[in-house]
Design a protein around this motif. Structure first.
Motif, PDB file in Angstrom:
ATOM      1  N   ARG A  35      -2.230 -25.011  -8.099  1.00  0.00           N
ATOM      2  CA  ARG A  35      -2.532 -23.858  -7.574  1.00  0.00           C
ATOM      3  C   ARG A  35      -1.441 -23.609  -6.315  1.00  0.00           C
ATOM      4  O   ARG A  35      -1.567 -24.356  -5.347  1.00  0.00           O
ATOM      5  N   TRP A  36      -0.457 -22.998  -6.464  1.00  0.00           N
ATOM      6  CA  TRP A  36       0.391 -22.645  -5.377  1.00  0.00           C
ATOM      7  C   TRP A  36      -0.149 -21.676  -4.487  1.00  0.00           C
ATOM      8  O   TRP A  36      -0.894 -20.595  -4.722  1.00  0.00           O
ATOM      9  N   LEU A  37       0.359 -21.758  -3.091  1.00  0.00           N
ATOM     10  CA  LEU A  37      -0.211 -20.994  -2.099  1.00  0.00           C
ATOM     11  C   LEU A  37       0.133 -19.475  -2.518  1.00  0.00           C
ATOM     12  O   LEU A  37       1.379 -19.211  -2.940  1.00  0.00           O
ATOM     13  N   GLY A  38      -0.661 -18.590  -2.504  1.00  0.00           N
ATOM     14  CA  GLY A  38      -0.576 -17.309  -2.675  1.00  0.00           C
ATOM     15  C   GLY A  38      -0.302 -16.757  -4.326  1.00  0.00           C
ATOM     16  O   GLY A  38      -0.044 -15.819  -4.591  1.00  0.00           O
ATOM     17  N   GLU A  39      -0.510 -17.848  -5.250  1.00  0.00           N
ATOM     18  CA  GLU A  39      -0.386 -17.382  -6.499  1.00  0.00           C
ATOM     19  C   GLU A  39      -1.746 -17.908  -7.366  1.00  0.00           C
ATOM     20  O   GLU A  39      -2.468 -18.499  -6.844  1.00  0.00           O
TER      21      GLU A  39
END
Length: 108
Positions: A35-39
């Protein structure tokens, strides 16, 4: 049981050294979740990771990886510097390193 493995077995995020990314393992080690930040989260099946290992031994034996009736699962993960992850699989293979770009490309 190491703290990392315990967190993984509970589906908890593991510190990757990358402040913009969380990594966890679900389905009893069968799936890596990034989980990438904001995605939104992406998932990569452990079997896909194992078959696509780019370590020297696996590249030399490409196509010779045996598919077992019991699929390979993720036994442990560690940060590989800031560029990716080092993954140990349930079949004992522990030389698998993956950069973030490769992991994203293998996601389903």
């Amino acid at each position: 049981m190491s703290a990392v493995v315990e967190r993984l077995s509970r589906g908890k995020p593991v510190n990757t050294g990358n402040p913009f990314l969380e990594v966890s393992v679900i389905n009893m080690g069968a799936t890596l979740v990034l989980r990438w930040l904001g995605e939104s989260a992406v998932q990569v099946p452990a079997q896909v990771l194992r078959v696509n290992c780019q370590c020297e031994t696996c590249r030399a034996n490409k196509g010779d990886y045996p598919y077992h009736s019991n699929p390979t699962t993720i036994a442990d993960i560690r940060a590989f510097g800031l560029i990716g992850l080092r993954i140990r699989f349930s079949d004992g293979h522990d030389a698998a390193t993956y950069c973030w770009t490769s992991l994203g490309a293998l996601s389903v």
